[in-house]
Design an enzyme around this catalytic site. Structure first.
Site, PDB file in Angstrom:
ATOM      1  N   SER A   1       0.832  -1.198   0.000  1.00 18.08           N
ATOM      2  CA  SER A   1       0.000   0.000   0.000  1.00 18.08           C
ATOM      3  C   SER A   1       0.873   1.257   0.000  1.00 18.08           C
ATOM      4  O   SER A   1       1.708   1.432  -0.883  1.00 18.08           O
ATOM      5  CB  SER A   1      -0.954  -0.040   1.196  1.00 18.08           C
ATOM      6  OG  SER A   1      -1.903   0.986   1.138  1.00 18.08           O
TER       7      SER A   1
ATOM      8  N   ASP B   1      -8.804  -4.355  -6.541  1.00 23.23           N
ATOM      9  CA  ASP B   1      -8.210  -3.479  -5.536  1.00 23.23           C
ATOM     10  C   ASP B   1      -8.273  -2.019  -5.986  1.00 23.23           C
ATOM     11  O   ASP B   1      -7.840  -1.670  -7.088  1.00 23.23           O
ATOM     12  CB  ASP B   1      -6.755  -3.911  -5.305  1.00 23.23           C
ATOM     13  CG  ASP B   1      -6.098  -3.161  -4.164  1.00 23.23           C
ATOM     14  OD1 ASP B   1      -6.702  -2.210  -3.624  1.00 23.23           O
ATOM     15  OD2 ASP B   1      -4.965  -3.512  -3.814  1.00 23.23           O
TER      16      ASP B   1
END
Length: 624
Positions: free
Chosen positions: A402, A454
């Site tokens: 991330s 995602d």
């Protein structure tokens, strides 16, 4: 799937590719066998001529040989039907069958040669019989020649090297000679494809332009049909992802082990700092070290530094020696606090001074500042020097998830001058990270991994602006009250279903037909709303928000089968190399957040790498 390994080399054909060729040959062989049988039964009484006995024996032996070949081909076709593309286990006997089939070519060639010799010497038998024998010999040699051509097509001149490379395992990519070996392998593959293209297009005039076209096409095909590089990088991702997840510390460990996690690390939280902790440099370890050891499976002596110092533009990280891959690993934590969120939201661009020839070195400001902080800690404070003093022959690998993935990618760019062999694995990195030139430059040493839908690898200022305009356009043409939209959206998010069952937009001038769902697994561009223009994209954005791109080459794990929401389900994933343009739009769906979770990435990688594994639904919520 990957090509089969026969005779110690990999071939450009898989075990499930043999169904249609095998079925075609089986059809021809059965027809041929029936024809020879009918010929023999009808004319066996007319073989009392000179050399007639030889011709009769020729047909009998040929019938027996063809029967054995038919049985072998039938077995090959049946075995090729088993399993799936990603599960070749049920086809493991294919290699043995192919060895048997290839061995049968020897008596077939010998018998075809004898038949040709007997026919050439002449015989006084019935002309129909002689003509049939001549046709049989010709058919034998045609099939043999056709088989030789097929073998030449599926023969890979680099198969021996690829087989040794595959058997050595993906860890070969981290040996000192790895870069030169893999680079030479890719160059040789391109050369092989160039020769094939020239042979195929032998009638094309050979000038400079044609040569350039051959080279370009060969590079395209060698890259497109190369799967071993993907397999090796997938295995590396599978190896490093648990370490990247461990950078989150005890919160992620308890999230992944809600019933037993607290009991397992509770003692570490309550105990005072032990001598084992003194081996590791760092600060604010608290309960984190015990969870990190359990998530990585490494020993305390393998860790060089662990820091959970957390401020705006200053991310936690850890440095560890990975003896299995012979690498010094720097893992950067992703978003976990309000300070990290502020770092994420500092989305304007700033210049990076990398000291290289790349032009237009722009990057996300917040993540760039975080990478500069990591650079100071690792280089100025001597943490990397300490690590390489322990293992000077090891290679530097930088990983993160991330926000940590974005910082890891920028840190790899900053450190490449001092560490030319640095590698970066960015798990679910943000899209709005690098300028186009830096994105291209990072492909040489950075691999990004994205799972499913995602949302983070699709997040950028321009994409958010585009999504806002689409949503406003939908709202303007919606005829449903808000509570119905929210209730149906919650139902869809929890239990799934078809997005087309949730219409919210009027289509057409009469405003009768409802066609476009607000919530859907597909891009909102799939259906055209009234007044929609295909080139309607954010314009007039401030210069501090130019288009930015994700780092490096991108591996996309796509889920196959149903997408359940509540109950656990078995998920299968396929992996492919993807282009950054595939992530240029935000997809609204029930898994846009859960596909970002670290535990989902770990289990998805296990599902791709281990065909017998099973992956279940993740629990909702968690760290990003």
């Amino acid at each position: 799937m990957a090509g089969m390994v026969l005779f110690g080399r990999r071939w450009a054909i898989a075990s499930d590719d043999l169904f249609f060729p095998g079925l075609f040959e089986l059809f021809l062989r059965v027809l041929w066998w029936l024809g020879i049988l009918a010929l023999y039964l009808r004319y066996r009484g007319k073989l009392d001529c000179a050399r007639g006995v030889l011709l009769g024996n020729y047909m009998v032996v040929l019938l027996v040989l063809l029967a054995v070949i038919v049985c072998t081909m039938l077995a090959i076709v049946c075995v090729s039907m088993r399993g799936t593309i990603c599960n070749p286990g049920p086809r493991k006997s294919m290699s043995t069958l192919l060895y048997i089939r290839l061995a049968l070519f020897l008596p077939e060639i010998v018998w075809a040669s004898l038949g040709a010799m007997w026919v050439a010497e002449g015989t006084q038998c019935d002309k129909v019989v002689v003509s049939a024998i001549i046709a049989t010999v010709i058919v034998s040699w045609v099939i043999i020649g056709f088989t030789v051509v097929i073998i030449m097509v599926v023969f890979d001149p680099l198969g021996g090297k690829v087989a040794r490379y595959s058997s050595a395992g993906p860890s070969l990519a981290f040996n000192p000679e790895a870069s030169q070996f893999v680079g030479g392998l890719k160059t040789a593959a391109t050369s092989v494809w160039e020769k094939r293209m020239k042979l195929l297009c032998c009638c094309v005039e050979r000038d400079d332009q044609a040569h350039m076209a051959f080279s370009s096409t060969a590079e395209l095909f060698s890259t497109y049909f190369s799967k071993d590089d993907l397999d090796a990088e997938l295995e590396n991702c599978r190896h490093y992802m648990p370490i990247a997840a461990a950078a989150y510390g005890w919160p992620l460990y308890i999230y992944r082990n809600p019933f037993t996690g607290l009991c397992r690390i509770g003692g570490d939280c309550c105990r005072s700092r032990t001598t084992e902790y003194d081996v590791v440099g760092g600060d604010q370890l608290h309960c984190h070290f015990g969870s990190i050891l359990r998530m990585t499976g490494l020993q305390h002596r393998d860790f060089i530094h662990i820091s959970f110092h957390d401020k705006v533009y200053e991310l936690p990280f850890l440095v560890v020696l990975d003896h299995k891959k012979e690498s010094v690993v720097v893992a950067v934590r992703g978003t976990m606090s309000l300070q990290d969120i502020l770092t994420d939201l500092s989305a304007e661009s700033e210049n990076l001074d990398l000291g290289c020839e790349v032009q237009d070195c722009l990057a996300h400001k917040g993540i760039s500042q975080a990478a500069k902080y990591l650079y100071r800690r690792l280089v100025t404070d001597g943490i990397l020097s300490q690590a390489f003093s322990v293992a000077p022959e090891y290679r530097l690998v930088i990983i993160g998830h991330s926000l940590g993935a974005g910082a890891a990618a920028l840190l790899a760019l900053m450190l490449r001058g001092a560490y030319p062999h640095v590698r970066c694995y960015a798990f679910s990195p943000p899209r709005g990270l690098l300028s186009k030139s830096l994105y291209e430059y990072s492909k040489d040493f950075t691999v990004s991994l994205v799972v499913g839908k995602d949302v983070v690898p699709r997040l950028s200022v321009t994409n958010m602006e585009d999504l806002k305009k689409k949503i406003l356009r939908l709202i303007a043409h919606c005829n449903k009250p808000k509570y119905k939209i929210l209730l149906r959206g919650c139902w869809y998010g929890l239990f799934g279903g078809s997005p087309d069952d949730l219409p919210t937009e009027l289509d057409g001038d009469d405003h009768r037909d409802l066609t476009l769902p607000l919530l859907g697994e597909q891009s909102l561009l799939t259906h055209k709303s009234p007044g929609y223009r295909p080139n309607d994209s954010p314009v007039g954005s401030p210069t501090k928000y130019p288009p930015l791109y994700p780092p490096g080459r991108i591996i996309h794990l796509e889920e196959e089968g149903p997408s359940g929401r509540c109950s656990c389900y078995t998920a299968q994933y396929t992996a492919k190399w993807a282009h950054e343009s595939e992530f240029s739009e935000i997809l609204i769906g029930g898994k846009m957040l859960t596909d970002h979770m670290p535990d989902v990435l770990i289990r998805a990688l296990d599902r791709v790498s281990n065909r017998d594994a099973c992956i279940s639904c993740p629990a909702p919520g968690g760290s990003a």
